[in-house]
Design a protein around this motif. Structure first.
Motif, PDB file in Angstrom:
ATOM      1  N   ALA A 441       0.839  -1.191   0.000  1.00 36.40           N
ATOM      2  CA  ALA A 441       0.000   0.000   0.000  1.00 36.40           C
ATOM      3  C   ALA A 441       0.882   1.252   0.000  1.00 36.40           C
ATOM      4  CB  ALA A 441      -0.918  -0.018   1.215  1.00 36.40           C
ATOM      5  N   PRO A 442       0.294   2.439  -0.185  1.00 31.45           N
ATOM      6  CA  PRO A 442       1.094   3.668  -0.187  1.00 31.45           C
ATOM      7  C   PRO A 442       1.848   3.877   1.124  1.00 31.45           C
ATOM      8  CG  PRO A 442      -1.093   4.087  -1.083  1.00 31.45           C
ATOM      9  CD  PRO A 442      -1.112   2.692  -0.535  1.00 31.45           C
ATOM     10  N   ARG A 443       2.826   4.758   1.063  1.00 32.94           N
ATOM     11  CA  ARG A 443       3.773   4.963   2.165  1.00 32.94           C
ATOM     12  C   ARG A 443       3.091   5.290   3.475  1.00 32.94           C
ATOM     13  NH1 ARG A 443       5.869   9.886   3.574  1.00 32.94           N
ATOM     14  NH2 ARG A 443       4.962  10.764   1.675  1.00 32.94           N
ATOM     15  N   LEU A 444       2.035   6.130   3.461  1.00 33.57           N
ATOM     16  CA  LEU A 444       1.398   6.575   4.697  1.00 33.57           C
ATOM     17  C   LEU A 444       0.186   5.728   5.096  1.00 33.57           C
ATOM     18  CD1 LEU A 444       1.585  10.452   4.162  1.00 33.57           C
ATOM     19  CD2 LEU A 444       3.128   8.976   5.469  1.00 33.57           C
ATOM     20  N   TRP A 445      -0.093   4.712   4.339  1.00 38.56           N
ATOM     21  CA  TRP A 445      -1.230   3.822   4.625  1.00 38.56           C
ATOM     22  C   TRP A 445      -0.987   3.096   5.948  1.00 38.56           C
ATOM     23  CZ3 TRP A 445      -5.130   2.798   0.790  1.00 38.56           C
ATOM     24  CH2 TRP A 445      -6.011   1.747   1.088  1.00 38.56           C
ATOM     25  N   PRO A 446      -1.978   3.040   6.848  1.00 36.81           N
ATOM     26  CA  PRO A 446      -1.785   2.275   8.100  1.00 36.81           C
ATOM     27  C   PRO A 446      -1.475   0.810   7.782  1.00 36.81           C
ATOM     28  CG  PRO A 446      -3.769   3.618   8.198  1.00 36.81           C
ATOM     29  CD  PRO A 446      -3.301   3.668   6.777  1.00 36.81           C
ATOM     30  N   LYS A 447      -0.400   0.316   8.339  1.00 36.86           N
ATOM     31  CA  LYS A 447       0.089  -1.017   7.973  1.00 36.86           C
ATOM     32  C   LYS A 447      -0.657  -2.105   8.740  1.00 36.86           C
ATOM     33  CE  LYS A 447       3.198   0.828   5.340  1.00 36.86           C
ATOM     34  NZ  LYS A 447       2.790   2.235   5.528  1.00 36.86           N
ATOM     35  N   PRO A 448      -1.294  -3.036   8.019  1.00 33.30           N
ATOM     36  CA  PRO A 448      -1.924  -4.174   8.703  1.00 33.30           C
ATOM     37  C   PRO A 448      -0.868  -5.042   9.362  1.00 33.30           C
ATOM     38  CG  PRO A 448      -2.690  -3.960   6.426  1.00 33.30           C
ATOM     39  CD  PRO A 448      -1.495  -3.080   6.574  1.00 33.30           C
ATOM     40  N   GLU A 449      -1.260  -5.681  10.432  1.00 29.31           N
ATOM     41  CA  GLU A 449      -0.343  -6.593  11.097  1.00 29.31           C
ATOM     42  C   GLU A 449      -0.222  -7.880  10.289  1.00 29.31           C
ATOM     43  OE1 GLU A 449      -1.936  -7.550  14.892  1.00 29.31           O
ATOM     44  OE2 GLU A 449      -3.902  -8.096  14.124  1.00 29.31           O
ATOM     45  N   ARG A 450       0.919  -8.517  10.417  1.00 26.85           N
ATOM     46  CA  ARG A 450       1.123  -9.807   9.759  1.00 26.85           C
ATOM     47  C   ARG A 450       0.799 -10.903  10.761  1.00 26.85           C
ATOM     48  NH1 ARG A 450       3.570  -9.464   4.898  1.00 26.85           N
ATOM     49  NH2 ARG A 450       4.543  -7.472   4.345  1.00 26.85           N
ATOM     50  N   SER A 451      -0.290 -11.605  10.525  1.00 23.97           N
ATOM     51  CA  SER A 451      -0.718 -12.643  11.453  1.00 23.97           C
ATOM     52  C   SER A 451      -1.505 -13.686  10.691  1.00 23.97           C
ATOM     53  CB  SER A 451      -1.602 -12.040  12.554  1.00 23.97           C
ATOM     54  OG  SER A 451      -2.832 -11.585  12.010  1.00 23.97           O
ATOM     55  N   ALA A 452      -1.699 -14.817  11.329  1.00 24.57           N
ATOM     56  CA  ALA A 452      -2.474 -15.890  10.707  1.00 24.57           C
ATOM     57  C   ALA A 452      -3.914 -15.453  10.465  1.00 24.57           C
ATOM     58  CB  ALA A 452      -2.436 -17.135  11.590  1.00 24.57           C
ATOM     59  N   ALA A 453      -4.465 -14.642  11.400  1.00 29.73           N
ATOM     60  CA  ALA A 453      -5.845 -14.188  11.246  1.00 29.73           C
ATOM     61  C   ALA A 453      -5.979 -13.250  10.040  1.00 29.73           C
ATOM     62  CB  ALA A 453      -6.299 -13.474  12.520  1.00 29.73           C
ATOM     63  N   GLU A 454      -5.001 -12.356   9.878  1.00 25.68           N
ATOM     64  CA  GLU A 454      -5.041 -11.442   8.725  1.00 25.68           C
ATOM     65  C   GLU A 454      -4.889 -12.223   7.422  1.00 25.68           C
ATOM     66  OE1 GLU A 454      -5.193  -7.594   8.672  1.00 25.68           O
ATOM     67  OE2 GLU A 454      -6.393  -8.572  10.208  1.00 25.68           O
ATOM     68  N   ALA A 455      -4.008 -13.212   7.413  1.00 21.10           N
ATOM     69  CA  ALA A 455      -3.819 -14.023   6.213  1.00 21.10           C
ATOM     70  C   ALA A 455      -5.088 -14.796   5.882  1.00 21.10           C
ATOM     71  CB  ALA A 455      -2.647 -14.981   6.410  1.00 21.10           C
ATOM     72  N   ARG A 456      -5.775 -15.298   6.913  1.00 20.69           N
ATOM     73  CA  ARG A 456      -7.009 -16.051   6.698  1.00 20.69           C
ATOM     74  C   ARG A 456      -8.095 -15.151   6.105  1.00 20.69           C
ATOM     75  NH1 ARG A 456      -6.947 -18.184  11.221  1.00 20.69           N
ATOM     76  NH2 ARG A 456      -8.304 -16.746  12.370  1.00 20.69           N
ATOM     77  N   LEU A 457      -8.230 -13.926   6.638  1.00 23.94           N
ATOM     78  CA  LEU A 457      -9.231 -13.010   6.106  1.00 23.94           C
ATOM     79  C   LEU A 457      -8.891 -12.612   4.670  1.00 23.94           C
ATOM     80  CD1 LEU A 457     -11.760 -11.272   6.520  1.00 23.94           C
ATOM     81  CD2 LEU A 457     -10.275  -9.476   7.443  1.00 23.94           C
ATOM     82  N   THR A 458      -7.624 -12.342   4.394  1.00 22.45           N
ATOM     83  CA  THR A 458      -7.198 -11.996   3.036  1.00 22.45           C
ATOM     84  C   THR A 458      -7.532 -13.113   2.064  1.00 22.45           C
ATOM     85  OG1 THR A 458      -5.397 -10.640   3.905  1.00 22.45           O
ATOM     86  CG2 THR A 458      -5.217 -11.348   1.608  1.00 22.45           C
ATOM     87  N   ARG A 459      -7.271 -14.340   2.462  1.00 23.16           N
ATOM     88  CA  ARG A 459      -7.571 -15.489   1.604  1.00 23.16           C
ATOM     89  C   ARG A 459      -9.068 -15.580   1.335  1.00 23.16           C
ATOM     90  NH1 ARG A 459      -4.697 -18.602   4.121  1.00 23.16           N
ATOM     91  NH2 ARG A 459      -6.205 -19.473   5.600  1.00 23.16           N
ATOM     92  N   ALA A 460      -9.885 -15.362   2.359  1.00 19.42           N
ATOM     93  CA  ALA A 460     -11.337 -15.447   2.184  1.00 19.42           C
ATOM     94  C   ALA A 460     -11.847 -14.371   1.236  1.00 19.42           C
ATOM     95  CB  ALA A 460     -12.029 -15.326   3.546  1.00 19.42           C
ATOM     96  N   VAL A 461     -11.379 -13.136   1.422  1.00 14.95           N
ATOM     97  CA  VAL A 461     -11.850 -12.037   0.582  1.00 14.95           C
ATOM     98  C   VAL A 461     -11.446 -12.269  -0.869  1.00 14.95           C
ATOM     99  CG1 VAL A 461     -11.630  -9.560   0.142  1.00 14.95           C
ATOM    100  CG2 VAL A 461     -11.878 -10.392   2.488  1.00 14.95           C
ATOM    101  N   GLY A 462     -10.181 -12.628  -1.103  1.00 11.21           N
ATOM    102  CA  GLY A 462      -9.748 -12.903  -2.467  1.00 11.21           C
ATOM    103  C   GLY A 462     -10.554 -14.017  -3.106  1.00 11.21           C
ATOM    104  N   ASP A 463     -10.868 -15.046  -2.324  1.00 10.26           N
ATOM    105  CA  ASP A 463     -11.674 -16.152  -2.843  1.00 10.26           C
ATOM    106  C   ASP A 463     -13.074 -15.684  -3.233  1.00 10.26           C
ATOM    107  OD1 ASP A 463      -9.589 -17.908  -2.462  1.00 10.26           O
ATOM    108  OD2 ASP A 463     -10.419 -18.826  -0.643  1.00 10.26           O
ATOM    109  N   TYR A 464     -13.705 -14.893  -2.367  1.00 13.17           N
ATOM    110  CA  TYR A 464     -15.056 -14.417  -2.675  1.00 13.17           C
ATOM    111  C   TYR A 464     -15.058 -13.599  -3.968  1.00 13.17           C
ATOM    112  CZ  TYR A 464     -17.164 -15.594   1.937  1.00 13.17           C
ATOM    113  OH  TYR A 464     -17.675 -16.227   3.046  1.00 13.17           O
ATOM    114  N   TRP A 465     -14.103 -12.689  -4.091  1.00 16.48           N
ATOM    115  CA  TRP A 465     -14.072 -11.816  -5.280  1.00 16.48           C
ATOM    116  C   TRP A 465     -13.786 -12.628  -6.542  1.00 16.48           C
ATOM    117  CZ3 TRP A 465     -15.105  -9.194  -1.132  1.00 16.48           C
ATOM    118  CH2 TRP A 465     -15.415  -7.836  -1.173  1.00 16.48           C
ATOM    119  N   ALA A 466     -12.815 -13.527  -6.479  1.00 11.87           N
ATOM    120  CA  ALA A 466     -12.474 -14.322  -7.654  1.00 11.87           C
ATOM    121  C   ALA A 466     -13.604 -15.272  -8.036  1.00 11.87           C
ATOM    122  CB  ALA A 466     -11.188 -15.110  -7.399  1.00 11.87           C
TER     123      ALA A 466
END
Length: 546
Positions: A441-466
């Motif tokens: 994301a852009p330089r000043l964008w609030p950075k999401p944490e790197r965690s299993a929960a964030e990865a799980r949500l990212t995977r779900a959202v990408g799956d729904y959209w695709a």
């Protein structure tokens, strides 16, 4: 002897150059109707960047429709993004990009495709940026992770700002159709025509195209849904944080807007260039920046061809494209867009007095939804709902009435860095999850944490959209079934995990629907961000409006 030495030297130099460069044989080469295109292999993907899809009129041909590109230069090398369209780059917001190259000649697109793709679904991304900025080269929009789900991802550049949306009587006189403006929209349509003609060569199915965008990209999706000129060029649509505001009409003042041609004449006079010939010789960067400073706002215009009516009227009449739809908005939309807020009330009494004066018989319902007990939160919610919440539900209702499934969502996911600075579920916060581009994301964008929960949500959202792009039904393994919208019911809420909700913000849609209907029927009142404490007096019920 000297000639032989020179020949040997040239041969050695050529061999060294070959060794220093990546071998061409590993790069994908596509024979498309538009010509041969060489991309780059990235893992199991074939990636093509900066492919021109149209000739962009520049200089003394500025403000012309895009010209279809019949043939690429021989052996076109699609290794790098093309230049972004001319815009002013802001450096101090969370949405600020480092745009390295800009040009008026900017009409290009990018493709991410599985290397073995054949008749794969196509996902066409349209960037946001208030129609004044944006670029398909933004790392946030990298299509690789979506493409890994078996779809072909396309992102496009289109003209923005005064260069993309100027209407003017002289330009209308030049046009065979007697119209002007909407050049950025015409770019998007031309890009979709290019996709229709060429995407099969890249492994995509021209009969299964989803258009998608966020913010002004979602406004563009609505323009495309409404435009007769775009009919048949796509099969599904995704609108993230769309806003169905009133739209200028080309040659007459209406709904609180001056005629788009009159606005064009006025900005020319302000810039000291009263004729189109004089405006065409102005530097592209200069005219773009000075128009912004003068308060010129680029919008689509109702011109009778590309846009035939106010968006709300098109969707009420059921004259939009009859396709499945996904739409949604974020709980914190306005937390990062506070410039859209009016001046606050002095206190609770002042707040209620002003709301009652503006909303009349709607005031009690307004105050129930947006009470004076927390004025700041009520103001944030009011502007959010008037722009994005009402629009999302309006789109879902309209498509459902056409007999097509619509899927509605609310993004309410927060994470520590965003929440700590008051940006819970801010405008566009869902994008890194959709594209799987955490950390890009852009330089000043609030950075999401790197965690299993964030990865799980990212995977779900990408799956729904695709999945929606593939079949028109959003599905993610081991996640809730996303039920289609049915008049006030069935919302997917994305919090720490996705969950289905039967009904969201009861009464919100009905209040803003009544407000918009009454404003529209009055004929001379804007609808959009001028809501709540910024609202004009809302006319009483009548003439088909509650």
């Amino acid at each position: 002897m000297l000639k032989a030495i020179r020949s040997i030297s040239c041969l050695c130099a050529a061999m060294l150059a070959a060794c220093a460069s990546p071998p061409a044989m590993g790069n994908p080469v596509v024979q498309a109707p538009v010509g041969e295109v060489t991309g780059r292999a990235e893992g199991d993907l074939s990636v093509f960047k900066g492919i021109p899809y149209a000739e962009a009129p520049v200089g003394d041909m500025r403000w012309k429709p895009p010209e279809a590109l019949e043939r690429l230069p021989e052996g076109f090398d699609a290794a790098d993004f093309g230049p972004s369209c001319i815009q002013r780059v802001s450096e101090n917001t969370i949405y600020s990009w480092d745009i390295k190259e800009m040009s008026e000649d900017c009409l290009s697109l990018n493709i991410w495709a599985p290397e073995d793709a054949e008749n794969a679904p196509v996902f066409v991304w349209i960037y946001g940026g208030a129609l004044v900025s944006g670029t398909s080269a933004a790392p946030l929009y990298d299509g690789a992770e979506l493409a890994k789900r078996g779809i072909v991802v396309v992102s496009i550049n289109y003209r923005v700002g005064i260069l993309g949306y100027l209407a003017h009587p002289e330009l209308s006189a030049e046009s065979a159709d007697g119209i002007s403006g909407n050049y950025g929209l015409q770019d998007q349509i031309e890009a979709l025509r290019w996709v229709e003609r060429n995407i099969g060569a890249f492994g995509g199915d021209a009969g299964n195209v989803t258009i998608a965008g966020e913010s002004a990209g979602a406004l563009s999706v609505m323009y495309l849904l409404a435009s007769p000129e775009a009919r048949g060029l796509f099969d599904k649509a995704i609108a993230q944080s769309a806003y169905m505001i009133s739209t200028p009409e080309l040659s007459r003042a209406a709904h609180g807007w001056p005629a788009a041609e009159d606005a064009g004449t006025a900005i020319g006079a302000t810039l000291g260039a009263p004729s189109i010939a004089e405006m065409r010789v102005l530097d592209a960067h200069d005219i773009t920046g000075r128009a912004i400073d003068a308060g010129y706002g680029p919008w689509g215009a109702v011109d009778g061809k590309f846009l035939t009516a106010q968006l709300v009227d098109t969707f009420t009449a059921g004259e939009q494209a009859p396709v499945p739809l996904m739409a949604g908005f974020n709980t914190g939309e306005i937390r990062s867009l506070r410039y859209l807020l009016p001046q606050p009330a002095a206190d609770a009494e002042d707040y209620e007095t002003r709301i009652r004066a503006a909303y009349g018989d709607l005031a009690e319902e307004f105050l129930r939804l947006y009470p004076s007990s927390d004025i700041e939160e009520s103001m944030l919610a009011t502007t959010r709902d008037a722009l994005y919440g009402w629009t999302s539900e309006r789109l879902a209702r309209s498509q459902s009435l056409l007999g097509h499934d619509a899927y509605l969502y609310l993004w309410d996911h927060g994470y520590p860095e965003a929440d700590s600075i008051g940006l819970h579920a801010f405008h566009a916060a869902e994008l890194p999850y959709v594209f799987g581009t955490m950390g890009r994301a852009p330089r000043l964008w609030p950075k999401p944490e790197r965690s299993a929960a964030e990865a799980r949500l990212t995977r779900a959202v990408g799956d729904y959209w695709a999945s929606f792009a593939r079949t028109g039904v959003p599905v993610s393994e081991d996640q809730p079934d996303w039920l289609p919208y049915r008049r006030g019911t069935a919302f997917m809420v994305f919090e720490d995990e996705p969950r289905m909700v039967a009904r969201l913000f009861p009464g919100m849609f009905e209040l803003h629907e009544a407000s918009v209907c009454r404003r529209k029927m009055a004929g001379d009142i804007l609808w959009g961000w001028n809501t709540g404490l910024a609202s004009p007096v809302i006319p009483p019920a009548g003439r088909g409006c509650q």
